[in-house]
Scaffold this active site. Structure first.
Site, short mmCIF file in Angstrom:
data_model
loop_
_atom_site.label_atom_id
_atom_site.label_comp_id
_atom_site.label_asym_id
_atom_site.label_seq_id
_atom_site.Cartn_x
_atom_site.Cartn_y
_atom_site.Cartn_z
N CYS A 1 0.84 -1.20 0.00
CA CYS A 1 0.00 0.00 0.00
C CYS A 1 0.87 1.25 0.00
O CYS A 1 0.64 2.19 -0.77
CB CYS A 1 -0.92 -0.03 1.21
SG CYS A 1 -2.15 1.30 1.25
N CYS A 2 1.89 1.27 0.85
CA CYS A 2 2.84 2.39 0.86
C CYS A 2 3.52 2.54 -0.50
O CYS A 2 3.76 3.66 -0.97
CB CYS A 2 3.90 2.19 1.94
SG CYS A 2 3.33 2.39 3.64
N CYS B 1 -0.77 8.58 6.90
CA CYS B 1 -2.11 8.32 6.41
C CYS B 1 -3.05 8.04 7.58
O CYS B 1 -2.62 7.52 8.62
CB CYS B 1 -2.11 7.13 5.45
SG CYS B 1 -1.27 7.46 3.88
N CYS C 1 -3.13 4.61 9.35
CA CYS C 1 -1.84 4.16 9.89
C CYS C 1 -1.28 5.12 10.94
O CYS C 1 -0.09 5.04 11.27
CB CYS C 1 -0.84 3.99 8.75
SG CYS C 1 -1.35 2.76 7.52
N CYS D 1 8.23 3.28 5.61
CA CYS D 1 7.42 3.00 4.42
C CYS D 1 8.26 2.78 3.18
O CYS D 1 7.74 2.41 2.14
CB CYS D 1 6.44 4.15 4.18
SG CYS D 1 7.25 5.74 3.87
#
Length: 250
Positions: free
Chosen positions: A121-122, A203, A206, A231
């Site tokens: 996702c990162c 985000c 997170c 990340c």
């Protein structure tokens, strides 16, 4: 209670650290004309760097990664920066088709399922847009500090990234007290979440507030162990100690 009242303290050597940070920025702008950018997360440290850039009219572009999952309080800083400094922050977003495919395949909360999915996702929300942000540029600036985590404990003011670009960290030797003293002294706008015990903001899924006594990075990816809490944006290689920013050619 505000973050300023909690953290801002005048400490010995503060003015010297400000002067050094400004020197790093000036040398970087001189060595990389038209090819240097500040990659801002819009956190407290990055707001200090943006203030230094704007206050001293340095020819350094300012850009952020709009991941699609940022807090509203984070995005609210963009018009504040425009109004305060006359700077239009570049916004680099992930490719929509990649996000749609990832969410359809793994769900909207995939980051909690495994470290691999969180890093994926990162990768699509941060690393890929960062690559486009840096394309054609030979240097970039961060607000990283050594004090932020053990992983960043050896951070240098001048480094190379994994693509060989100059990576400048002008606040590398600053403390949290330095950051907030500067913000208080110069009335730098900052993310309202900092006043709600969010010392490190990423985000929305997170990031959480931290409790009194917790590490300043404890609110980032809190379900993972410390060794995995990056990340991938910041893979540093220190420059040779004999090399200065002015000797870095674009």
């Amino acid at each position: 209670m505000s973050a300023i009242s909690l953290y801002a303290r005048a400490t010995a050597g503060h003015d010297e650290r400000v002067h050094h940070a400004l020197q790093v920025l000036r040398e970087g702008a001189l060595a990389h004309p038209g090819a240097i950018v500040q990659a801002t997360s819009l956190g407290a440290e990055d707001m200090v760097v943006t203030d230094l850039v704007a206050r001293h009219a340095l020819p350094i572009a300012v850009a952020t990664l709009d991941t699609g999952l940022l807090h509203a309080e984070t995005l609210a800083l963009l018009p504040e920066i425009r109004a305060r400094y006359g700077i239009e922050v570049e916004r680099w977003a992930p490719r929509s088709e990649s996000v749609v495919h990832f969410v359809r395949t793994h769900g909207e909360r995939a980051m909690y399922a495994s470290i691999e999915l969180r890093k994926a996702c990162c990768g699509l929300r941060k690393l890929e847009p960062l690559g486009r942000m840096l394309a054609g540029r030979s240097a970039w600036v961060t607000g990283l500090r050594r004090e932020q985590s053990e992983h960043r404990g050896t951070l240098e003011a001048r480094q190379r990234d994994d693509a060989g670009r100059a990576k400048l960290n002008p606040l590398a030797d600053w403390t949290q007290a330095d950051v907030w003293h500067y913000i208080e002294r110069h009335r730098v706008p900052y993310n309202a979440l900092h006043d709600r015990f969010f010392p490190s903001i990423g985000c929305e899924p997170c990031t959480r507030a931290v409790a009194v006594g917790e590490d300043i990075r404890a609110g980032r990816w809190w379900w993972e162990n410390e060794a995995t809490k990056e990340c991938g944006l910041h893979v540093e290689r220190p420059l040779a100690s004999s090399i200065t920013a002015t000797s870095l050619t674009p």
